[in-house]
Write a protein that holds these residues in place. Sequence first.
Motif, mmCIF file in Angstrom:
data_model
loop_
_atom_site.group_PDB
_atom_site.id
_atom_site.type_symbol
_atom_site.label_atom_id
_atom_site.label_comp_id
_atom_site.label_asym_id
_atom_site.label_seq_id
_atom_site.Cartn_x
_atom_site.Cartn_y
_atom_site.Cartn_z
ATOM 1 N N LYS A 50 0.812 -1.211 0.000
ATOM 2 C CA LYS A 50 0.000 0.000 0.000
ATOM 3 C C LYS A 50 0.852 1.270 0.000
ATOM 4 O O LYS A 50 0.342 2.367 -0.213
ATOM 5 C CB LYS A 50 -0.914 0.022 1.229
ATOM 6 C CG LYS A 50 -2.050 -0.983 1.152
ATOM 7 C CD LYS A 50 -2.912 -0.901 2.393
ATOM 8 C CE LYS A 50 -4.071 -1.880 2.316
ATOM 9 N NZ LYS A 50 -4.923 -1.820 3.523
ATOM 10 N N ALA A 51 2.140 1.124 0.256
ATOM 11 C CA ALA A 51 2.994 2.304 0.433
ATOM 12 C C ALA A 51 3.513 2.817 -0.890
ATOM 13 O O ALA A 51 4.695 2.773 -1.189
ATOM 14 C CB ALA A 51 4.170 1.975 1.349
ATOM 15 N N ARG A 52 2.638 3.324 -1.737
ATOM 16 C CA ARG A 52 3.035 3.849 -3.031
ATOM 17 C C ARG A 52 3.229 5.350 -2.916
ATOM 18 O O ARG A 52 2.713 5.997 -2.009
ATOM 19 C CB ARG A 52 1.949 3.548 -4.067
ATOM 20 C CG ARG A 52 1.714 2.063 -4.261
ATOM 21 C CD ARG A 52 0.736 1.848 -5.404
ATOM 22 N NE ARG A 52 0.548 0.444 -5.626
ATOM 23 C CZ ARG A 52 -0.579 -0.227 -5.355
ATOM 24 N NH1 ARG A 52 -1.592 0.396 -4.805
ATOM 25 N NH2 ARG A 52 -0.670 -1.514 -5.625
ATOM 26 N N ILE A 53 3.936 5.917 -3.894
ATOM 27 C CA ILE A 53 4.168 7.360 -3.901
ATOM 28 C C ILE A 53 2.831 8.093 -3.875
ATOM 29 O O ILE A 53 1.953 7.817 -4.680
ATOM 30 C CB ILE A 53 4.976 7.781 -5.147
ATOM 31 C CG1 ILE A 53 6.363 7.170 -5.088
ATOM 32 C CG2 ILE A 53 5.054 9.297 -5.274
ATOM 33 C CD1 ILE A 53 7.197 7.426 -6.310
ATOM 34 N N GLY A 54 2.701 9.032 -2.927
ATOM 35 C CA GLY A 54 1.488 9.813 -2.816
ATOM 36 C C GLY A 54 0.369 9.099 -2.095
ATOM 37 O O GLY A 54 -0.735 9.603 -2.027
ATOM 38 N N GLN A 55 0.608 7.905 -1.559
ATOM 39 C CA GLN A 55 -0.450 7.133 -0.948
ATOM 40 C C GLN A 55 -0.087 6.683 0.446
ATOM 41 O O GLN A 55 1.073 6.521 0.796
ATOM 42 C CB GLN A 55 -0.756 5.882 -1.773
ATOM 43 C CG GLN A 55 -1.594 6.133 -2.999
ATOM 44 C CD GLN A 55 -1.967 4.827 -3.643
ATOM 45 O OE1 GLN A 55 -1.180 4.268 -4.379
ATOM 46 N NE2 GLN A 55 -3.146 4.346 -3.371
ATOM 47 N N GLY A 56 -1.145 6.444 1.230
ATOM 48 C CA GLY A 56 -1.082 5.677 2.446
ATOM 49 C C GLY A 56 0.025 6.004 3.419
ATOM 50 O O GLY A 56 0.424 7.144 3.621
ATOM 51 N N LEU A 57 0.520 4.931 4.029
ATOM 52 C CA LEU A 57 1.423 5.056 5.164
ATOM 53 C C LEU A 57 2.723 5.762 4.805
ATOM 54 O O LEU A 57 3.215 6.593 5.566
ATOM 55 C CB LEU A 57 1.720 3.660 5.714
ATOM 56 C CG LEU A 57 2.558 3.603 6.985
ATOM 57 C CD1 LEU A 57 1.846 4.305 8.127
ATOM 58 C CD2 LEU A 57 2.847 2.163 7.364
ATOM 59 N N PHE A 58 3.307 5.453 3.650
ATOM 60 C CA PHE A 58 4.602 6.052 3.293
ATOM 61 C C PHE A 58 4.498 7.574 3.244
ATOM 62 O O PHE A 58 5.286 8.282 3.857
ATOM 63 C CB PHE A 58 5.074 5.508 1.944
ATOM 64 C CG PHE A 58 6.351 6.135 1.465
ATOM 65 C CD1 PHE A 58 7.561 5.814 2.050
ATOM 66 C CD2 PHE A 58 6.353 7.045 0.417
ATOM 67 C CE1 PHE A 58 8.752 6.388 1.615
ATOM 68 C CE2 PHE A 58 7.526 7.628 -0.024
ATOM 69 C CZ PHE A 58 8.727 7.292 0.572
ATOM 70 N N ARG A 59 3.512 8.087 2.528
ATOM 71 C CA ARG A 59 3.374 9.537 2.392
ATOM 72 C C ARG A 59 3.152 10.195 3.751
ATOM 73 O O ARG A 59 3.727 11.246 4.054
ATOM 74 C CB ARG A 59 2.222 9.874 1.448
ATOM 75 C CG ARG A 59 2.067 11.383 1.200
ATOM 76 C CD ARG A 59 1.014 11.649 0.136
ATOM 77 N NE ARG A 59 1.029 13.048 -0.246
ATOM 78 C CZ ARG A 59 0.341 14.002 0.359
ATOM 79 N NH1 ARG A 59 -0.413 13.705 1.407
ATOM 80 N NH2 ARG A 59 0.389 15.249 -0.067
ATOM 81 N N ARG A 60 2.327 9.573 4.586
ATOM 82 C CA ARG A 60 2.048 10.157 5.885
ATOM 83 C C ARG A 60 3.301 10.178 6.753
ATOM 84 O O ARG A 60 3.556 11.145 7.477
ATOM 85 C CB ARG A 60 0.934 9.383 6.578
ATOM 86 C CG ARG A 60 -0.355 9.337 5.782
ATOM 87 C CD ARG A 60 -1.459 8.676 6.559
ATOM 88 N NE ARG A 60 -1.900 9.563 7.629
ATOM 89 C CZ ARG A 60 -2.698 10.610 7.447
ATOM 90 N NH1 ARG A 60 -3.124 10.911 6.241
ATOM 91 N NH2 ARG A 60 -3.063 11.356 8.459
#
Length: 293
Positions: free
Chosen positions: A174-184
């Motif tokens: 789920k950790a794609r650029i602009g998405q989900g946990l990574f972006r947060r």
Amino acid sequence: MGMNLIETYDDLLCNCAELEEARKGGGQVKGLYAGLIGRGSVFLPYLTSDGIAFAPSRFIGYAENTVLGHGRLEGRHGWHTTTRVREILRAQFGFTIWNVVDEAANSHYQSFCGSLGIVPRRSKKTFWITPEVGDWLEQNTIDHADAHEEIAALEHDVLIDTSFPETTREAIVKARIGQGLFRRRVIQKYGCCLITEIEERSLLVASHIKPWRDCRKDPRECLDPENALLLSPTWDRLFDQGFISFTDRGEMIISDDLTQSTRKALGVRKRKIKLTRGQVAYMAWHREIHGYE
């Protein structure tokens, strides 16, 4: 009553289920539930059939807790439950999730309280943002593009790699650029564009230094906020395409492929940013693949 802390993630989920029953109930239980939600300061957001709800740390951290019995727990203390919930989440997801101030989660918390007629206490609120909730918040906060086809193979590799817990594998996917946990995580760590210092969230891009497709040896790099620069869109594109990079000291390197007219039009000039030790390690990889070394 006893004060045993929860031992497993299932214990935590059982307490969330107890809160859900109280939320949908009435009478004394509903009133006690409102008090728990309104007075809380540290929350675990969780998803329900009708949206997002919030579980206070001081409640979900005690084993087999009930809304009616919570007030009779002697010596209950939020510090103990916050520590235990953090430990349980780490065991479940394979990495530490810190309870942090989160504007989007707080906005939904305020709306949640309003829908129930609860007036929350004026205090700083912090939230544990799990992968599932992080993804939901992004989908319900800003629009984002579909994943690129080029990461499909990596997603497959991650999902079948049993050396990671299943929940961790799902979080990574789920950790794609602009998405989900990574972006947060990246926004929480850096706060603004590292070049322009813009703080407007809708104009910030969590740009991987080492992209998805090259994280096969250790897919956890996909979730690592050190493997990122937080940039405004133009600078993100320049960095992603290799037109700029940075030295270990954070000094900008500009590719000869970027023409002088383009530099002038975009306002590109050499600047310096502050890099963490982790970012420096990833940046060496970026310079190498884009021909700066």
